[in-house]
Each structure stands twice: as C-alpha cells, then as structure tokens.
Design an enzyme around this catalytic site. Structure first.
Site, PDB file in Angstrom:
ATOM      1  N   LYS A  24       0.833  -1.201   0.000  1.00 52.43           N
ATOM      2  CA  LYS A  24       0.000   0.000   0.000  1.00 52.43           C
ATOM      3  C   LYS A  24       0.875   1.260   0.000  1.00 52.43           C
ATOM      4  CE  LYS A  24      -3.772  -2.362   2.441  1.00 52.43           C
ATOM      5  NZ  LYS A  24      -4.751  -2.258   3.559  1.00 52.43           N
ATOM      6  N   HIS A 134      -1.989  -5.564   1.504  1.00 49.30           N
ATOM      7  CA  HIS A 134      -3.234  -6.301   1.273  1.00 49.30           C
ATOM      8  C   HIS A 134      -2.852  -7.695   0.801  1.00 49.30           C
ATOM      9  CE1 HIS A 134      -7.095  -7.551  -0.389  1.00 49.30           C
ATOM     10  NE2 HIS A 134      -6.388  -8.012  -1.402  1.00 49.30           N
TER      11      HIS A 134
HETATM   12  P1  DAT Z   1      -7.614  -6.944   5.632  1.00 47.24           P
HETATM   13  O1  DAT Z   1      -6.810  -5.918   4.852  1.00 47.24           O
HETATM   14  O2  DAT Z   1      -6.856  -7.425   6.829  1.00 47.24           O
HETATM   15  O3  DAT Z   1      -8.145  -8.048   4.762  1.00 47.24           O
HETATM   16  P2  DAT Z   1     -10.282  -5.816   5.589  1.00 47.24           P
HETATM   17  O4  DAT Z   1     -10.443  -6.461   4.249  1.00 47.24           O
HETATM   18  O5  DAT Z   1     -11.322  -6.074   6.632  1.00 47.24           O
HETATM   19  O6  DAT Z   1      -8.857  -6.162   6.236  1.00 47.24           O
HETATM   20  O7  DAT Z   1     -10.229  -4.225   5.404  1.00 47.24           O
HETATM   21  C1  DAT Z   1      -9.565  -3.643   4.291  1.00 47.24           C
HETATM   22  C2  DAT Z   1      -8.733  -2.489   4.785  1.00 47.24           C
HETATM   23  O8  DAT Z   1      -9.584  -1.448   5.286  1.00 47.24           O
HETATM   24  C3  DAT Z   1      -7.827  -2.843   5.964  1.00 47.24           C
HETATM   25  O9  DAT Z   1      -6.601  -3.394   5.538  1.00 47.24           O
HETATM   26  C4  DAT Z   1      -7.663  -1.519   6.645  1.00 47.24           C
HETATM   27  C5  DAT Z   1      -9.004  -0.840   6.437  1.00 47.24           C
HETATM   28  N1  DAT Z   1      -9.909  -1.056   7.570  1.00 47.24           N
HETATM   29  C6  DAT Z   1     -10.555  -2.216   7.877  1.00 47.24           C
HETATM   30  N2  DAT Z   1     -11.331  -2.073   8.968  1.00 47.24           N
HETATM   31  C7  DAT Z   1     -11.190  -0.776   9.359  1.00 47.24           C
HETATM   32  C8  DAT Z   1     -11.728   0.015  10.416  1.00 47.24           C
HETATM   33  N3  DAT Z   1     -12.590  -0.496  11.300  1.00 47.24           N
HETATM   34  N4  DAT Z   1     -11.348   1.303  10.514  1.00 47.24           N
HETATM   35  C9  DAT Z   1     -10.477   1.843   9.637  1.00 47.24           C
HETATM   36  N5  DAT Z   1      -9.943   1.173   8.609  1.00 47.24           N
HETATM   37  C10 DAT Z   1     -10.282  -0.121   8.467  1.00 47.24           C
HETATM   38 MG    MG Z   2      -9.492  -7.911   3.132  1.00 44.84          MG
END
Ligand code: DAT
Ligand code: MG
Length: 154
Positions: A24, A134
C-alpha cells in the site's frame, strides 16, 4: 484447506495457489518495499508479476467492493489512490493463507510481532487503518483481484 499444515508431497498436500498482494502507499512512502518482498521470498513464495503505479478509482472500487458502504470506505479508497502502490502476484502452495499469516491482523496494534503489520506498522490518528499490505483472503478473491490488477494473467 486454510489452516491445515501438510508436508509437501503427502496425500492431500496443498496445490500451488496464486494470491494478490498490494504494497500500500504507506509501504512505498516508508521505503518498506524491499523488506516486505524479502519476507515473501524468504518464506519461499515466487513473485510472478510486480507493478508499481497509482491505482485508479475504478480499480479501487472493484478491489474494495465488499467494503462499500462501511464508514471507513471513503477514507480507504481515498488513501489507496493518493500515491503509488505496488501490485504483486505471488505463487506457492498455500500462499493465500500463508501470506495472510505473514501479514498479521488488520489492526497493526493487535498484529503479532513477527508479522509484517506487527513489526512494521502502527496506528495513527487517521480515518483509515494504514497497515502496509493487502493479501487476498480466499481463492475466489484471489482470482477476482488478480483479474483487476493483472488482467493479462486472468
Ligand atoms: P484486511 O486488509 O486485513 O483483509 P479488511 O479487508 O477487513 O482487512 O479491510 C480492508 C482495509 O480497510 C484494511 O486493511 C484496513 C481498512 N480497515 C478495515 N477495517 C477498518 C476500520 N474499522 N477502521 C479503519 N480502517 C479499516
Ligand atoms: Mg481484506
């Protein structure tokens, strides 16, 4: 399949998978590309494709479609499109869960030491979590995401 550990060549051993990794904008800006790629290679995964570019709004809308409507979504796509990122296709047995394991938990404060996020990321007072990488979370996501970032591999 995710979560099981089977030695190579045994009945039921995992077959090669491909996963989509993004370094990222915070990883690029902090000069951590090499450190993260080193961990992927040191684990034994191959890098099949790698490209640095600034993501378009269309790519990010497709990539993060599952998060549309969530409170952090606008900050997420804004941030991911704000500066160059590096898209990578990595390959190896079990690489989809394996890279998620290398990456660590989404929240870098909770991510275990030894993981990319646990060792190299932290929380900031920002609308979206900046956590360096990611990684695709399933075979279906991997196929879909590789098609977005590297249509020539689809
Ligand atoms: P991951 O990247 O671990 O698969 P995800 O797909 O749930 O996590 O979320 C995508 C991205 O969004 C994550 O890397 C960071 C951001 N993110 C997720 N949950 C968040 C939250 N509650 N507040 C702020 N940013 C968040
Ligand atoms: Mg994800």
């Amino acid at each position: 399949m995710a979560g099981s550990i089977r030695p190579r060549g045994y009945p039921g051993a995992m077959t090669a998978q491909r996963t989509l990794v993004l370094l990222k904008p915070d990883a690029v800006q902090r000069g951590l590309r090499g450190e993260i790629i080193r961990r992927i290679e040191a684990k034994g995964y191959d890098i099949l494709a790698l490209a640095q570019r600034t993501a378009t709004a269309e790519e990010l809308a497709a990539h993060y479609a599952e998060h549309e409507g969530k409170p952090f979504y606008p900050g997420l796509v804004d941030y991911m499109g704000s500066a160059p990122l590096v898209a990578i296709v990595a390959e190896g047995e079990g690489v989809i869960p394996g890279f998620r394991s290398l990456a660590g938990a989404t929240n870098p404060t909770e991510a275990a030491p030894g993981t990319i996020r646990g060792d190299l990321a932290r929380e900031w007072d920002l609308p979206v979590i900046q956590n360096l990488v990611h990684g695709s979370d399933s075979e279906e996501s991997a196929a879909r995401e590789i098609g977005i970032w590297f249509p020539e591999l689809g």
